[in-house]
Design an enzyme around this catalytic site. Structure first.
Site, PDB file in Angstrom:
ATOM      1  N   HIS A  67       0.834  -1.201   0.000  1.00 26.05           N
ATOM      2  CA  HIS A  67       0.000   0.000   0.000  1.00 26.05           C
ATOM      3  C   HIS A  67       0.864   1.245   0.000  1.00 26.05           C
ATOM      4  CE1 HIS A  67       0.745   0.922   4.297  1.00 26.05           C
ATOM      5  NE2 HIS A  67       0.586  -0.396   4.524  1.00 26.05           N
TER       6      HIS A  67
ATOM      7  N   CYS B 220       3.623  -4.826   6.405  1.00 23.76           N
ATOM      8  CA  CYS B 220       3.218  -4.503   5.045  1.00 23.76           C
ATOM      9  C   CYS B 220       4.411  -3.983   4.230  1.00 23.76           C
ATOM     10  CB  CYS B 220       2.115  -3.451   5.049  1.00 23.76           C
ATOM     11  SG  CYS B 220       0.553  -4.024   5.752  1.00 23.76           S
TER      12      CYS B 220
END
Length: 404
Positions: A335, A354
């Protein structure tokens, strides 16, 4: 001249001797009544004629009368004994007729239409014996109840286009005990000629993949002949169908936790490299191959979902991120990095596992990569994600996968 009775008798004896006894025998036969018996015959007509015994016709049905939990995939048969069949019909309780055919000898009738689950059927037929006698008969049976009806869902969906690393997954509504029977009922082919293997991740989830990634631009056909397959514990498969999956370009990426970079490839050619940040020492990114699952233009993250509580220095509360592409159900994404993480791109790992990219990198991945594409994470202190946390199939050695 009149002959006396004695004279006639003597002449008859002489005549018999001359003719060798034949005339006497014939003469005698004309005078004696028939000794043939009619008593044992089932058919009697004119006196003095012997008739063979004719057995009445009967029939054997499968399933037997009053049977329950009958597999709807099993053919219904009527087999005549000592005769032939006539006027065979198979009808459901709702009035639907099931088609069938009789063989050339008219001794065996076999259904050709498909039965339904949780239904009562009436089988009617007439037998005809050699004497011309007819005997009508009926029997009923019930098919497998709804509680024993098993379904399955396939992913990817029929007609879907995916990346080269996407396994074929079947999720069953009921636990499967007869796994080999299920595998035998599923035929998976590819226009590339690739073959693969099944791997069971649980009693309800099985996946199939080739040894290497699917060939780019190939088409996969998944033929599922599961109707009537015994899954075990009385559970019966309730459908048969064929789904098709299309494979696009080979799109892959490598995220390097040590170099803090993310490099994207299309058909094995590098197209972009961006600075990145991965999981820190407390939350290192999972290593190995992670298959892209879904995309969210905006995603809402909650720290409590990964066990963080107020007062924990790593607790970020709740936040929204841009261009989120999911890697695992447990919460790893690619992301756009948060504003506070942007200064660390290409420099340090500060995420909770992430892969954080700048706006250009995150939006490119979101717009150009898709479900079934794959990211390889290297030089991380993290372990492999659980094999069933997303599609961890490519982290299982082929020798183990093909025997699972």
């Amino acid at each position: 001249m009149r002959l006396s009775g004695r004279t006639i008798a003597i002449l008859a004896v002489v005549l018999a001797l001359v003719l060798g006894g034949g005339a006497f025998a014939a003469f005698s036969a004309l005078r004696q009544p028939s000794v043939g018996s009619e008593a044992a015959s089932a058919v009697r007509s004119q006196p003095g004629v012997v008739f063979p015994v004719v057995q009445p016709a009967s029939a054997v049905t499968a399933p037997a009368a009053d049977a329950t939990e009958v597999n709807p995939a099993a053919p219904v048969t009527v087999t005549a004994k000592d005769g032939t069949l006539d006027n065979v019909s198979l009808r459901s309780s709702t009035g639907d007729d099931v088609e069938g055919t009789v063989d050339s000898s008219r001794s065996v009738w076999t259904s050709s239409g498909q039965l339904k689950f949780n239904e009562t059927y009436t089988l009617s037929y007439t037998t005809l014996d050699a004497a011309g006698r007819t005997t009508p008969s009926t029997s009923t049976f019930k098919t497998v109840s709804t509680s024993n009806e098993a379904d399955a869902a396939m992913y990817p969906l029929d007609g879907m286009s995916v990346g080269v690393a996407q396994p074929i997954q079947l999720t069953f509504s009921e636990p499967v005990k007869n796994k080999k029977a299920v595998e035998k009922a599923i035929t998976i082919t590819s226009t590339s000629g690739q073959t693969g293997a099944f791997h069971w991740f649980s009693d309800t989830v099985v996946r199939y993949r080739p040894e290497q990634y699917w060939a780019a631009h190939s088409t996969i056909s998944v033929k599922m002949d599961l109707f009537g397959v015994d899954l075990g514990n009385g559970q019966i498969g309730n459908f048969s169908k064929t789904d098709t999956v299309h494979i696009g370009d080979k799109r892959t990426a490598v995220a390097d936790a040590q170099a803090h970079t993310f490099t994207a490839y299309i058909n094995d050619q590098p197209v972009h490299t961006w600075p990145a940040t991965l999981g820190d020492t407390r939350f290192p990114s999972a290593k190995g191959f992670l298959v892209l699952m879904e995309k969210q233009r905006k995603a809402h993250f909650v720290a409590a979902s990964i066990g963080l509580k107020p007062g924990d220095p790593a607790n970020y509360g709740e936040l929204d991120v841009e261009y989120a592409t999911r890697l695992t159900p447990s919460g790893e994404f690619i992301h756009q990095a948060t504003d506070t993480a942007i200064p660390y791109l290409g420099v340090a790992n500060v995420s909770h596992g992430c892969i954080g990219l700048g706006p250009d990198g995150a939006s490119w991945v979101f717009n150009n990569m898709t479900t079934g594409d794959v990211v390889q994470i290297i030089n991380t202190e993290g372990d492999f994600a659980n094999f069933n946390d997303g599609f961890g199939d490519w982290n299982i050695p082929w020798s183990q996968y093909a025997n699972g």
